[in-house]
Scaffold this motif. Structure first.
Motif, short mmCIF file in Angstrom:
data_model
loop_
_atom_site.label_atom_id
_atom_site.label_comp_id
_atom_site.label_asym_id
_atom_site.label_seq_id
_atom_site.Cartn_x
_atom_site.Cartn_y
_atom_site.Cartn_z
N HIS A 147 43.05 26.16 51.11
CA HIS A 147 42.14 26.59 50.03
C HIS A 147 42.22 26.07 48.84
CE1 HIS A 147 42.26 29.71 52.99
NE2 HIS A 147 43.69 30.41 52.82
N LEU A 148 40.96 25.92 48.20
CA LEU A 148 41.05 25.80 46.76
C LEU A 148 40.65 26.81 45.85
CD1 LEU A 148 39.90 22.55 45.06
CD2 LEU A 148 38.66 24.80 44.20
N PHE A 149 41.46 27.00 44.62
CA PHE A 149 41.07 28.30 43.95
C PHE A 149 40.77 27.78 42.47
CE2 PHE A 149 43.49 30.21 47.22
CZ PHE A 149 42.76 30.92 47.92
N ILE A 150 39.73 28.39 41.90
CA ILE A 150 39.46 28.18 40.27
C ILE A 150 39.71 29.45 39.52
CG2 ILE A 150 38.00 27.20 38.67
CD1 ILE A 150 36.84 25.47 40.76
N LEU A 151 40.47 29.39 38.44
CA LEU A 151 40.85 30.71 37.64
C LEU A 151 40.28 30.35 36.33
CD1 LEU A 151 42.71 30.62 40.22
CD2 LEU A 151 43.93 32.34 39.02
N ASP A 152 40.02 31.41 35.37
CA ASP A 152 39.51 31.12 34.03
C ASP A 152 40.83 31.36 32.92
OD1 ASP A 152 40.14 33.99 33.75
OD2 ASP A 152 38.12 34.57 33.87
N GLY A 153 40.54 31.27 31.94
CA GLY A 153 41.80 31.01 30.94
C GLY A 153 42.41 32.46 31.04
N GLN A 154 41.80 33.52 31.58
CA GLN A 154 42.91 34.73 31.80
C GLN A 154 43.37 35.07 33.10
OE1 GLN A 154 43.50 36.80 29.11
NE2 GLN A 154 42.62 34.99 27.88
N MET A 155 43.25 34.06 33.86
CA MET A 155 43.78 33.78 35.30
C MET A 155 43.03 34.88 36.13
SD MET A 155 45.77 31.64 34.84
CE MET A 155 46.79 31.26 36.43
N ASN A 156 41.74 34.87 35.88
CA ASN A 156 40.72 35.70 36.83
C ASN A 156 40.13 34.47 37.66
OD1 ASN A 156 41.19 38.38 35.62
ND2 ASN A 156 40.11 37.30 34.21
#
Length: 719
Positions: free
Chosen positions: A482-491
């Motif tokens: 898998h590849l995951f992308i999270l925002d600055g708040q780790m969402n």
């Protein structure tokens, strides 16, 4: 006869009663963190499955500090063993579990029917000795009840590399002219290494000591100074910051007398990571100006903006709670500026990472090296272990395995079959850096396990990571990636999931808005993934070739270099072909057409058994950007009769790699009649200063002309 029948019936009844008693003592326990953050929710893991309707029937419920039932969303995962509360307001709570909540509850008993936890708005330091003791007491109880979910065994993997900001060993201008630097992961963030240079002197670790070698005259190199260490200290890594040489070493120190933990403890000593700061403004006469350290094993170290950060893992002996009522369970530190005595961290420098049930600390230490003799040292302890570390100039990320319980049926089948590693997800903890201040920001759990530090990256405020879920050889549940992308708040904001079923990740690289990932089982798929839109990453192209790359390095915007192994498939009678590793392989990938990546050129080196430290340590790569040179240490083997291989020699290999192809510039492999490698002369690092190339080993340094690669001089260290 009648008496015999009575006794027989009694014996059967006793046996049955005993059997039922055993079943009723099949204890079920709960593992959960004592701390959670409101936005990230809370989880509890059970050692046996729950009924899926346990929440609706009121057999599982939450109460607040006043004992009032709280109406909050609760979810039981498909495995039946994980209960999750996605969101919950700040406060103190208790989870209540009735025995009827358990599957086959008449055969089981609950160890803990109530579990207490606190929900915070942001991470807070612990309140004091009692809270810390309660934390470890709960862990001890879980372990005693066979409820320990903290550890997991992951597949071993080779080194990968990533980050669009890698310095790739580019040169710096210094007193000795242009010279190479460590092949760092992120531009502007130096990594500790075995060898450093300032362009005039080479600093290297050699047999428990640090050697400072004067290489200003390459034909007459000389040892300028030698820094020995005691038997209790072993130097591991180096930094060079201006006139300050930083030596990171492992050492042992006697426990403070008021913290003596025998007889239960294994040793009356503490394992420490010790830092030695030397003034090398005169390399011929280095001067120790400060020594400090933190308890634990070195996990990683970085240097940016002249601030040193390092992380240690500490495993306190909390089993001593069985013998002592008030043991010292805090990590220790020391500083020669304050007398050099070991002292525990203050309670207000310790916090519990959300979601963790680990019995270990991650201790983060920082110091500004602009005034190394006098500047204060910041040390913060976080309950929750760490495995991998990624850092840029703004943020530091630590990761830890998060155990995923199997359902009872799968668990039983695995226990009856061969041993298989347990499935684990990854907890990612994000810390903001502000000078020497390190502040926890947020955390997240992502599905699957990271290969190593290079499986993650941060770009334009978004955290990206690639993971492997499952185990390659587990036919009941094949691995996937898998590849995951999270925002600055780790969402989580985007993902690409279920790539290459049955394979695992061998390398990855993030370059700006593109991600490159190599998986392998029988062939080497190179995936090109567009991550320019964080909410909707897309696979653009895929290339399948023999072999695999376990280190990827950018050549330019349109080309990648892969370092790995060649492979071939051998037929097996009445079975799947067997994958056999051959020689080392260099691949030149043309990715100018993202939808159609091409392996433009290859180089096969040696036969089975040939390897380079580059394949598990990215810092072993030598580069000279202007000359298009790439080099690495190598041990060369060739096939012999039967299934045997013969050692041919070791040294270094230098290649010219351009978008047009790969060609060997020089072989510094020294043939030998010996059957074994020589650890003392095996090359650790390759570097250049001006127009000369240097190879550095544990016992010697050699210099070559970088145009002709003819030998110029050598320096042997006295043993």
């Amino acid at each position: 006869m009648k008496n015999k029948k009575v006794w027989a019936i009694a014996a059967i009844a006793a046996a049955l009663f005993g059997l039922v008693f055993v079943f009723l003592n099949d204890k079920v326990s709960v593992s959960a963190s004592t701390v959670a953050l409101a936005e990230q929710g809370w989880k509890a893991n059970f050692s046996s499955e729950l009924q899926q309707d346990a929440i609706d029937k009121g057999n599982v419920y939450i109460t607040d500090s006043q004992g009032q039932t709280v109406d909050v969303e609760m979810i039981i995962h498909d495995n039946g063993k994980t209960l999750e509360i996605p969101e919950i307001p700040t406060g103190e709570y208790q989870l209540h579990i009735k025995r009827a909540a358990l599957k086959n509850s008449f055969l089981k008993s609950l160890v803990n029917t109530e579990v207490s936890f606190t929900v915070q708005e942001q991470l807070e330091q612990i309140s004091g000795k009692e809270e810390l003791r309660n934390y470890f007491a709960q862990l001890l109880e879980m372990q005693q009840n066979n409820e320990w979910y903290g550890g997991t065994v992951a597949e071993s993997g080779e080194e990968t590399a990533e980050s669009s900001d890698s310095t790739s060993g580019e040169s710096e201008a210094g007193a000795g002219g242009d010279y190479s630097t460590t092949n760092n992961q992120v531009e502007g963030v130096d990594e500790a290494d075995l060898v450093k240079t300032d362009g005039s002197y080479i600093y290297s670790i050699s047999e428990g000591r640090v050697m400072i070698s004067d290489v200003r005259n390459s034909e007459e190199m000389a040892v300028a100074a030698e820094l020995p260490f005691t038997e209790e200290t072993y130097p591991q890594q180096l930094f060079l910051s201006g006139d300050t040489l930083v030596i990171l070493g492992s050492s042992y120190s006697a426990m403070p007398m008021d913290d003596f933990r025998l007889p239960h403890s294994q040793s009356p000593y503490l394992g420490l990571t010790s830092i030695y700061l030397y003034d090398v403004s005169n390399p011929q006469s280095p001067r120790l100006i400060r020594e400090f350290g933190a308890e634990g094993n070195l996990s990683g170290a970085r240097l940016t903006n002249n601030i040193l950060y390092f992380v240690t893992n500490v495993y306190p002996d909390y089993w001593v709670l069985e013998e002592q009522s008030e043991p010292e369970l805090r990590p220790h530190r020391y500083d020669s500026k304050n007398g050099g005595e070991l002292e525990p961290l203050p309670y207000d420098s310790i916090a519990i990472l959300p979601g963790t049930t680990e019995g270990s600390y991650s201790v983060i230490t920082a110091i500004d090296l602009n005034e190394p003799e006098t500047n204060d040292i910041s040390t913060e302890g976080f309950l929750g272990g760490s495995e991998q570390l990624y850092m840029n100039e703004e943020n530091l990320f630590l990761t830890a395995a998060a155990y995923v319980p199997l359902n009872d049926e799968t668990q039983a089948s695995r226990e009856m079959a061969i041993w298989l590693p347990q499935q684990a997800n990854t907890e990612v903890f994000k810390f903001e850096l502000d000078g020497t201040a390190v502040e926890f920001l947020a955390s997240a759990e992502i599905t699957g396990s990271l290969l190593n530090q290079f499986s993650m990256d941060e770009h334009n405020g978004y955290f990206r990571a690639v993971t492997t879920e499952g185990v390659v050889w587990d036919l009941a549940s094949p691995s996937k990636n898998h590849l995951f992308i999270l925002d600055g708040q780790m969402n989580q904001v985007g993902s690409v999931e279920d790539l290459a079923p049955g394979e695992r990740i061998y390398s990855a690289r993030f370059i700006g808005d593109k991600a490159y990932m190599v998986t392998f089982k029988e062939t080497d798929p190179l995936f090109v993934i567009d991550v320019s839109e964080p909410s909707s990453p897309q696979v653009l192209g895929e290339l399948k070739i023999p072999g695999f790359s376990n280190y990827l390095h950018p050549l330019d915007d349109d080309h990648l270099i892969g370092f790995g192994y060649d492979t071939k498939l051998l037929p097996v009678k009445n079975g799947e072909p067997r994958v056999v590793t051959g020689g080392m392989k260099i691949s030149l990938f043309d990715v100018s057409d993202f939808s159609d990546p091409v392996e433009k050129d290859t180089e096969i080196i040696g036969g089975p058994g040939t390897y380079s430290t580059l394949q598990y340590d990215h810092k072993a790569l030598f580069t000279h950007k202007e000359k298009n040179l790439f080099g690495f240490p190598a041990a060369l083997y060739e096939e012999s009769t039967g299934d045997y291989v013969e050692f041919e020699g070791e040294g270094a290999l230098i290649y010219t790699i351009t978008p047009d192809g790969i060609s060997q510039a020089a072989s510094l492999i020294e043939p030998t009649d010996s059957q074994y490698e020589d650890w003392n002369t095996a090359i650790q690092r390759i570097l250049y200063i001006g127009g000369e190339l240097y190879t550095v080993a544990n016992g010697e340094i050699k210099c070559y002309n970088m145009e002709t690669f003819e030998p110029i001089g050598s320096l042997a260290f006295n043993q």
